[in-house]
Design an enzyme around this catalytic site. Structure first.
Site, mmCIF file in Angstrom:
data_model
loop_
_atom_site.group_PDB
_atom_site.id
_atom_site.type_symbol
_atom_site.label_atom_id
_atom_site.label_comp_id
_atom_site.label_asym_id
_atom_site.label_seq_id
_atom_site.Cartn_x
_atom_site.Cartn_y
_atom_site.Cartn_z
ATOM 1 N N SER A 123 29.045 117.305 56.066
ATOM 2 C CA SER A 123 29.354 117.552 54.559
ATOM 3 C C SER A 123 29.290 118.968 54.716
ATOM 4 O O SER A 123 27.590 119.222 55.237
ATOM 5 C CB SER A 123 29.145 116.741 53.148
ATOM 6 O OG SER A 123 29.402 117.373 51.973
ATOM 7 N N LYS B 276 32.672 119.127 51.706
ATOM 8 C CA LYS B 276 31.459 119.773 49.959
ATOM 9 C C LYS B 276 31.494 118.658 49.410
ATOM 10 O O LYS B 276 32.160 118.776 48.863
ATOM 11 C CB LYS B 276 32.081 121.281 50.200
ATOM 12 C CG LYS B 276 31.634 121.923 49.497
ATOM 13 C CD LYS B 276 30.484 122.789 50.290
ATOM 14 C CE LYS B 276 29.634 123.733 49.173
ATOM 15 N NZ LYS B 276 28.260 123.629 50.382
ATOM 16 N N ASN C 163 19.881 126.926 55.744
ATOM 17 C CA ASN C 163 20.648 126.531 54.091
ATOM 18 C C ASN C 163 20.186 126.693 53.510
ATOM 19 O O ASN C 163 19.396 125.976 53.014
ATOM 20 C CB ASN C 163 22.110 126.626 55.144
ATOM 21 C CG ASN C 163 22.467 125.343 54.389
ATOM 22 O OD1 ASN C 163 22.542 124.951 53.170
ATOM 23 N ND2 ASN C 163 21.837 124.204 54.813
ATOM 24 N N GLY D 218 23.365 125.546 48.028
ATOM 25 C CA GLY D 218 23.182 125.141 46.858
ATOM 26 C C GLY D 218 24.657 124.671 46.236
ATOM 27 O O GLY D 218 24.535 124.622 44.984
ATOM 28 N N CYS E 113 19.692 115.993 45.664
ATOM 29 C CA CYS E 113 19.570 117.020 44.176
ATOM 30 C C CYS E 113 18.169 116.266 43.816
ATOM 31 O O CYS E 113 17.958 115.400 43.178
ATOM 32 C CB CYS E 113 21.168 116.774 43.261
ATOM 33 S SG CYS E 113 22.197 116.415 44.367
ATOM 34 N N LYS F 148 23.368 108.789 50.935
ATOM 35 C CA LYS F 148 22.724 110.185 51.880
ATOM 36 C C LYS F 148 21.367 109.897 52.079
ATOM 37 O O LYS F 148 21.072 111.087 50.766
ATOM 38 C CB LYS F 148 24.049 111.270 52.466
ATOM 39 C CG LYS F 148 23.419 112.081 52.797
ATOM 40 C CD LYS F 148 24.758 113.671 53.171
ATOM 41 C CE LYS F 148 23.933 114.413 54.337
ATOM 42 N NZ LYS F 148 24.859 115.373 54.657
ATOM 43 N N ASN G 193 19.882 114.217 55.339
ATOM 44 C CA ASN G 193 20.525 115.138 55.232
ATOM 45 C C ASN G 193 19.128 115.794 56.050
ATOM 46 O O ASN G 193 18.071 116.295 57.077
ATOM 47 C CB ASN G 193 20.261 115.635 53.829
ATOM 48 C CG ASN G 193 20.542 116.471 53.087
ATOM 49 O OD1 ASN G 193 20.933 117.348 53.579
ATOM 50 N ND2 ASN G 193 21.547 116.098 52.240
#
Lengths: 302, 245
Positions: free
Chosen positions: A21, A45, A69, A72, A131, A166, A193
């Protein structure tokens, strides 16, 4: 002939190679380079409830053998994904896809997963718990086992498809987090991640990334990812999709030997748009080289 | 459309202070507009180097780049015969504006190279562009003669006045009349100044740090009045009226 087929929660994939993703958007950009139906599947995504522009630019910095990266979670929002992206995807991809879902509260995860669960094109829901939790002081969901347990449990209660959590590697003990996801009813784990990283521009004397820090990925993180996949896959009884710096068929096999049932490829797609195609084409050769007839025989063999 | 292929360096030479011109041989069929860019894999570096196309023909691509870091330093060392893995045909590029016959073509520093392809294209379309090139100092100036050879009126400015008009490209724009459109590429403050100094519409090429260069990572997104755009895909060229400064 070698067997490259693997099975994730009852879903048989032609091969274990899955673009990760955030590095494959919704497939279209890569379909311009090659027929993406050769993929095991791909993870779309990361999608939130509302459309998101993401972070200010610069969002990208280079590192030795990798990149940082700070996009966001720029995405069109769950409704646009269902109404626009999935129908578009259907034109170029005839397999089921992994739906990568994000959220800033348990309620948002539940809302997004409930909606995406109804889509026939989705094979697995991959819940990104990296998040920040807006109701929990902004700390990422994925850094607290209790939060991970709660999100998993809440999502499982409203979905019928397999749910993979994840995991973020930016924790003291990733095994503890994985166990919390398993206890919450997760069908599998996706990991890792990106690692939190940073670069500074010597000319401006300021961080290159506007948000100062970002997610570090690429071949540089492969040994860290491999180690974590090894630790987690030996501690839980659910399948693990391994990722982090995978760039070659050899890396795929190594990740599977560490315990991964399937493997995601991230940053490599951005440097070489044909990365996954080349890995898939090279996989039988590398399997034969190491005397592997069936990939299922090597999962967790290390 | 874009494509990856292997290209051969035919020539790589210094043309100004820290500025090099490289000619590459290979498939050019995916380049469709001036202002598009290529993305070069440089050995020993993870991400590709996006460089705008200065000029191209059936089998060669000319780029002009400035040495700003280790990656471009490595490029400057390359010699003829070197093979490079490159993505071509990236970005939207400039589009000749219907009805414009007297456009301004403005380049600042290494923003000047893509404007050569633009000027050439506009002349082919029957327009008569006036070219303004802005540089920091005399040692930085390049391609003045090449633009003149296309038949354009060329103005050169340097910030310190060591060559051409002292000041900025906007100091020349103020003295010109009768232009009906503009095309430009250069540093952000210059683009902003041009947008403010002109009453007509125009196309502006933007820069941003990129991950992939082909729309896969959303690393180079910007907000515009016509929606979110990726500099690498829906850009790098934006129309003046859609830009949020």
């Amino acid at each position: 002939m070698v067997n490259t087929k693997v099975t994730l929660s009852g879903w048989e994939l032609d091969n274990p190679v899955i673009p990760a993703s955030g590095t494959f958007n919704f497939g279209k950009e890569f379909a311009d380079f090659y027929d993406i139906n050769i993929l095991g599947t791909f993870s779309f995504k990361g999608t939130t409830k509302e459309p998101k522009f993401g972070n200010p630019t610069p969002r990208i910095a280079e590192t030795p053998m990798g990149m940082i990266n700070s996009v966001g979670l720029q995405n069109p929002g769950i409704h646009a994904v269902i109404e626009h992206e999935l129908p578009e995807l259907k034109k170029i991809f005839n397999k089921k896809v992994i739906a990568n879902i994000s959220g800033y509260s348990v309620e948002e995860y539940v809302y997004n997963c409930q909606l995406i669960d109804k889509e026939d094109q989705v094979g697995i829901i991959e819940v990104n718990v990296s998040c920040p939790n807006v109701h929990g002081g902004g700390m990422a969901f994925g850094t607290d086992p209790k939060n991970v347990y709660e999100v998993t449990k809440a999502v499982k209660a409203v979905t019928t498809k397999p749910v993979y959590i994840k995991l973020s590697p930016n924790v003291t003990d990733i095994v503890e987090i994985a166990k919390a996801a398993e206890a919450g009813g997760a069908d599998g784990i996706s990991m890792i991640n990106t690692l939190l990283g940073m670069r500074i521009d010597l000319k401006t004397k300021k961080p290159i990334i506007a948000n100062k820090m970002g997610g570090f990925s690429g071949p540089a993180i492969f040994p860290v990812a491999l180690r974590m996949v090894y630790q987690v896959s030996h501690a839980v009884n659910i399948p693990v999709i391994g990722m982090g710096g995978v760039s070659s068929a050899e890396d795929v096999i190594e990740m599977m030997m560490a315990g991964a049932t399937a493997v995601q490829v991230g940053a490599a797609n951005l440097v070489n748009p044909y990365a996954c195609k080349e890995i898939i084409e090279d996989l039988p050769r590398v399997m034969e080289k190491y005397g592997i007839k069936d990939l299922n025989d090597i999962i967790g063999i290390a | 459309m874009y494509k990856r292929d292997i290209y051969t360096v035919l020539e790589n030479k210094k043309i100004a202070k820290d500025v090099f011109l490289m000619v590459l041989e290979g498939d050019t069929q995916y380049i469709t507009a001036p202002g598009q860019f290529i993305n070069i894999l440089v050995e020993g570096f993870y991400l590709r180097r996006p460089i705008s196309i200065c000029d191209w023909d059936d089998k060669t691509i000319t780029i002009i780049y400035k040495v700003v870091g280790k990656g471009t330093e490595a490029m400057a060392e390359m010699t003829a015969g070197k093979k490079l893995d490159i993505l071509t045909g990236l970005g939207n590029g400039f589009t000749a504006q219907e009805g414009s016959t007297k456009p301004l073509v403005i380049g600042g520093g290494v923003g000047a190279p893509p404007m050569y392809g633009v000027a050439k294209h506009l002349i082919e379309k029957g327009a008569k562009p006036t070219v303004i090139l802005g540089f920091t100092s005399k040692d930085d100036v390049f391609y003045e003669e090449e633009f003149k050879a296309l038949g354009c009126d060329v103005y050169v400015t340097t910030n310190d006045g060591s060559y051409g008009t002292k000041g900025f490209v906007t100091d020349v724009i103020k003295t010109l009349e009768g232009y009906d459109y503009f095309y430009t590429c250069g540093p952000l403050p210059m683009l902003k100044a041009i947008a403010g100094a002109t009453e007509c519409s125009g196309q502006l090429s933007f820069e941003e740090r990129m991950g992939c260069g082909f729309g896969g990572c959303m690393g180079c997104s910007c907000k515009t009045l016509t929606g979110n755009k990726r500099i690498c895909t829906e850009g790098p060229v934006l129309v003046k009226e859609e830009i949020i400064w």
